[in-house]
Scaffold this active site. Structure first.
Site, PDB file in Angstrom:
ATOM      1  N   ASP A  14       0.827  -1.224   0.000  1.00  0.00           N
ATOM      2  CA  ASP A  14       0.000   0.000   0.000  1.00  0.00           C
ATOM      3  C   ASP A  14       0.854   1.264   0.000  1.00  0.00           C
ATOM      4  O   ASP A  14       0.433   2.302   0.507  1.00  0.00           O
ATOM      5  CB  ASP A  14      -0.951   0.019   1.209  1.00  0.00           C
ATOM      6  CG  ASP A  14      -1.762  -1.254   1.347  1.00  0.00           C
ATOM      7  OD1 ASP A  14      -2.432  -1.616   0.370  1.00  0.00           O
ATOM      8  OD2 ASP A  14      -1.708  -1.886   2.416  1.00  0.00           O
ATOM      9  N   GLY A  16       1.751   3.110  -2.568  1.00  0.00           N
ATOM     10  CA  GLY A  16       1.462   4.056  -3.644  1.00  0.00           C
ATOM     11  C   GLY A  16       2.153   3.705  -4.945  1.00  0.00           C
ATOM     12  O   GLY A  16       2.451   4.572  -5.765  1.00  0.00           O
ATOM     13  N   HIS A  42      -4.187  -1.154  -6.708  1.00  0.00           N
ATOM     14  CA  HIS A  42      -3.371  -0.019  -7.130  1.00  0.00           C
ATOM     15  C   HIS A  42      -4.282   1.127  -7.555  1.00  0.00           C
ATOM     16  O   HIS A  42      -5.012   1.024  -8.533  1.00  0.00           O
ATOM     17  CB  HIS A  42      -2.433  -0.431  -8.262  1.00  0.00           C
ATOM     18  CG  HIS A  42      -1.361  -1.369  -7.796  1.00  0.00           C
ATOM     19  ND1 HIS A  42      -0.402  -1.901  -8.630  1.00  0.00           N
ATOM     20  CD2 HIS A  42      -1.083  -1.868  -6.561  1.00  0.00           C
ATOM     21  CE1 HIS A  42       0.414  -2.687  -7.928  1.00  0.00           C
ATOM     22  NE2 HIS A  42       0.003  -2.680  -6.685  1.00  0.00           N
ATOM     23  N   THR A 240       2.453 -12.538   2.447  1.00  0.00           N
ATOM     24  CA  THR A 240       1.693 -12.974   1.285  1.00  0.00           C
ATOM     25  C   THR A 240       2.320 -14.266   0.764  1.00  0.00           C
ATOM     26  O   THR A 240       3.296 -14.762   1.327  1.00  0.00           O
ATOM     27  CB  THR A 240       1.664 -11.868   0.210  1.00  0.00           C
ATOM     28  OG1 THR A 240       0.656 -12.171  -0.766  1.00  0.00           O
ATOM     29  CG2 THR A 240       3.014 -11.700  -0.468  1.00  0.00           C
ATOM     30  N   SER A 301      -8.531  -2.811  -1.976  1.00  0.00           N
ATOM     31  CA  SER A 301      -9.166  -4.076  -2.355  1.00  0.00           C
ATOM     32  C   SER A 301     -10.245  -4.504  -1.372  1.00  0.00           C
ATOM     33  O   SER A 301     -11.276  -5.042  -1.760  1.00  0.00           O
ATOM     34  CB  SER A 301      -8.118  -5.193  -2.449  1.00  0.00           C
ATOM     35  OG  SER A 301      -7.321  -5.040  -3.589  1.00  0.00           O
ATOM     36  N   ARG A 304     -10.499  -2.497   4.384  1.00  0.00           N
ATOM     37  CA  ARG A 304     -10.089  -2.633   5.785  1.00  0.00           C
ATOM     38  C   ARG A 304      -9.225  -1.454   6.226  1.00  0.00           C
ATOM     39  O   ARG A 304      -8.379  -0.991   5.467  1.00  0.00           O
ATOM     40  CB  ARG A 304      -9.297  -3.929   5.985  1.00  0.00           C
ATOM     41  CG  ARG A 304     -10.123  -5.187   5.879  1.00  0.00           C
ATOM     42  CD  ARG A 304      -9.284  -6.422   6.185  1.00  0.00           C
ATOM     43  NE  ARG A 304      -8.233  -6.634   5.194  1.00  0.00           N
ATOM     44  CZ  ARG A 304      -7.335  -7.610   5.257  1.00  0.00           C
ATOM     45  NH1 ARG A 304      -7.347  -8.449   6.278  1.00  0.00           N
ATOM     46  NH2 ARG A 304      -6.424  -7.751   4.315  1.00  0.00           N
ATOM     47  N   ARG A 306      -6.168   0.440   7.692  1.00  0.00           N
ATOM     48  CA  ARG A 306      -4.762   0.095   7.820  1.00  0.00           C
ATOM     49  C   ARG A 306      -4.218   0.549   9.166  1.00  0.00           C
ATOM     50  O   ARG A 306      -4.593   1.602   9.671  1.00  0.00           O
ATOM     51  CB  ARG A 306      -3.959   0.741   6.688  1.00  0.00           C
ATOM     52  CG  ARG A 306      -4.352   0.244   5.308  1.00  0.00           C
ATOM     53  CD  ARG A 306      -3.617   0.985   4.208  1.00  0.00           C
ATOM     54  NE  ARG A 306      -4.104   0.569   2.887  1.00  0.00           N
ATOM     55  CZ  ARG A 306      -4.279   1.389   1.863  1.00  0.00           C
ATOM     56  NH1 ARG A 306      -4.004   2.674   1.991  1.00  0.00           N
ATOM     57  NH2 ARG A 306      -4.732   0.936   0.714  1.00  0.00           N
ATOM     58  N   LYS A 332       3.110  10.197  -0.078  1.00  0.00           N
ATOM     59  CA  LYS A 332       2.202  10.709   0.956  1.00  0.00           C
ATOM     60  C   LYS A 332       2.884  11.644   1.951  1.00  0.00           C
ATOM     61  O   LYS A 332       2.537  11.664   3.134  1.00  0.00           O
ATOM     62  CB  LYS A 332       1.514   9.550   1.682  1.00  0.00           C
ATOM     63  CG  LYS A 332       0.498   8.818   0.803  1.00  0.00           C
ATOM     64  CD  LYS A 332      -0.511   8.050   1.621  1.00  0.00           C
ATOM     65  CE  LYS A 332      -1.691   7.617   0.772  1.00  0.00           C
ATOM     66  NZ  LYS A 332      -2.756   6.976   1.552  1.00  0.00           N
TER      67      LYS A 332
END
Length: 430
Positions: A14, A16, A42, A240, A301, A304, A306, A332
């Site tokens: 996440d 960016g 994305h 993952t 996606s 939720r 973060r 950011k």
């Protein structure tokens, strides 16, 4: 001059990446996804219009850019078709520019059922997956019972493989988890329909990449998730199921080490994480909530929330080392506007000792206490700034500290979600 650039996450995902990939695709030949599946999200913002891509490479919004899905990606037939059709509804030409490796494994309905059954059974020990079948699909790939895009071309072989896979997975679903099994005929019929749909897009992705290299065309390799979620180098088991590092780009697209000229690591100016797992710099207070609200830190996606925290240099340095990152992109920055003080974790207290290296296991990470350096914040807005000189002095000092502490130069700074909200200090393709 750089011809092939890998863009990957240097944190827990996440970061960016989608915006930066889109930014760099103006004059390139192709963008290739090399790992993950539709668990990625994305987000691209162009002229204030937001587009969220899950499976298709972020270069798809640029006319004339070839978009490739490599053998390292697991593909949900339903998700792929839905995403293609949604993009086509906006007037974009998709299927003539999208090429899919025949070696890419498919996410089947039983993978999704298994993923969700496991998470439910795990209760408080759940990994926090998206429940989209990514992990079970990779398990079948390694277990050599996976169904790949190439199998769709051979109906008899497809039927044989599907029956064998269903015998295995239905046993686990019904006997171990106590949930309903899957029907062969319905899934088989759906796969035959998808076979016809995907056939024109099936291509030798590795071969295309080698040809583009010979032609001198620029290629961008688009990573999903982040280094600290890598199946080998992440906070296992809270990771993952694919290789999110530069090594994954090589094996997941079918290119060699000599084919990569630049590795761009994307990191937020702070840190976030979704789901379970250790997060040493997490801010479980109003400061963390403030960052979440200002940064709109909710999964593209899943939606939720973060978990948010301070920048962790120990973790970032690990990502730089593992990937051989050439340059960093800090995103950011504008989310930190208006904060009185900022902190950067420069080391961990671990078993009464100070360490500048991350542990190699999740339990070790859980036992780490961050050691911080404190920096003054800034009250001025950095949103949309496109020049380094126009940044507030405190913001420049913060970025310079990140660069020095990480031991890696910053090439790009993102000051907002739009494509134009960017300070380009060094073009990776230059």
């Amino acid at each position: 001059m750089g011809q092939s650039v890998v863009v990957l996450g240097a944190q827990w995902g996440d970061e960016g990446k989608g915006k930066i990939v889109d930014l760099l695709t103006e004059e390139i030949g192709a963008v290739v996804r090399f790992q993950g599946g539709h668990n990625a999200g994305h987000t691209l913002v162009i002229n204030a219009k937001k587009t969220v891509l899950h499976l298709i490479p972020s270069g798809i919004l640029r006319n004339g850019v070839l978009c490739l899905i490599g053998n390292g990606v697991v593909i949900s037939p339903a998700a792929l078709r839905k995403e293609i059709e949604e993009l086509e509804d906006t007037g974009l030409e998709i299927r003539s520019r999208l090429k899919i490796s025949p070696a890419a494994p498919l996410i089947m309905e039983y993978h999704i059922a298994l993923d969700q059954a496991r998470e439910k059974a795990a209760g408080g020990r759940a990994i926090g997956t998206t429940g989209r079948g990514i992990g079970p699909a990779y398990e079948d790939k390694v277990g050599r019972r996976g169904i790949r895009v190439a199998d769709l071309h051979y109906p008899d072989q497809l039927a044989e493989k599907l029956r064998a896979a269903l015998d295995y997975h239905n046993f686990v679903l019904t006997r171990y988890f106590g949930v309903d099994g899957m029907d062969f005929q319905r899934i088989y019929d759906e796969m035959l329909v998808f076979a016809e749909y995907v056939e024109p897009m099936k291509s030798d992705v590795a071969g295309i990449l080698h040809d583009l290299r010979k032609q001198g065309k620029r290629v961008l390799f688009e990573g999903a998730q982040g280094t600290l979620l890598d199946i080998d180098h992440g906070t296992y088991p809270y990771v993952t199921s694919s290789s999110t590092t530069v090594g994954g780009a090589l094996s997941g697209a079918g290119v060699g080490v000599q084919d990569i000229d630049y590795v761009l690591g994307i990191a937020k100016a702070y840190a976030t994480r979704v789901g379970g797992g250790p997060f040493p710099t997490e801010l479980d207070d109003k400061i963390g909530q403030g960052i979440r609200d200002r940064g709109v830190e909710y999964g593209a996606s899943t939606g939720r929330p973060r978990r948010c925290g301070w920048m962790d240099i120990v973790a970032l340095k690990r990502a730089v080392a593992i990937n051989g990152i050439t340059g960093l992109c800090i995103t950011k920055l504008d989310v930190l506007d208006g904060m009185d003080k900022l902190k950067i974790c420069i080391a961990y207290e671990y078993h009464d000792k100070r360490s500048e290296y991350a542990p190699l296991d999740a339990q070790g990470w859980e036992e780490c206490t961050p050691v911080y350096l404190e920096f003054p914040g800034w009250n001025e807005s950095t949103h949309g700034i496109t020049s380094w000189e126009k940044l507030p002095p405190a913001a420049r000092a913060y970025l310079c500290a990140l660069e020095e502490l990480a031991g890696c130069p910053i090439g790009i700074v993102s000051t907002g979600p739009d494509r134009e909200h960017t300070i380009m200090l060094h073009d990776p393709f230059a």
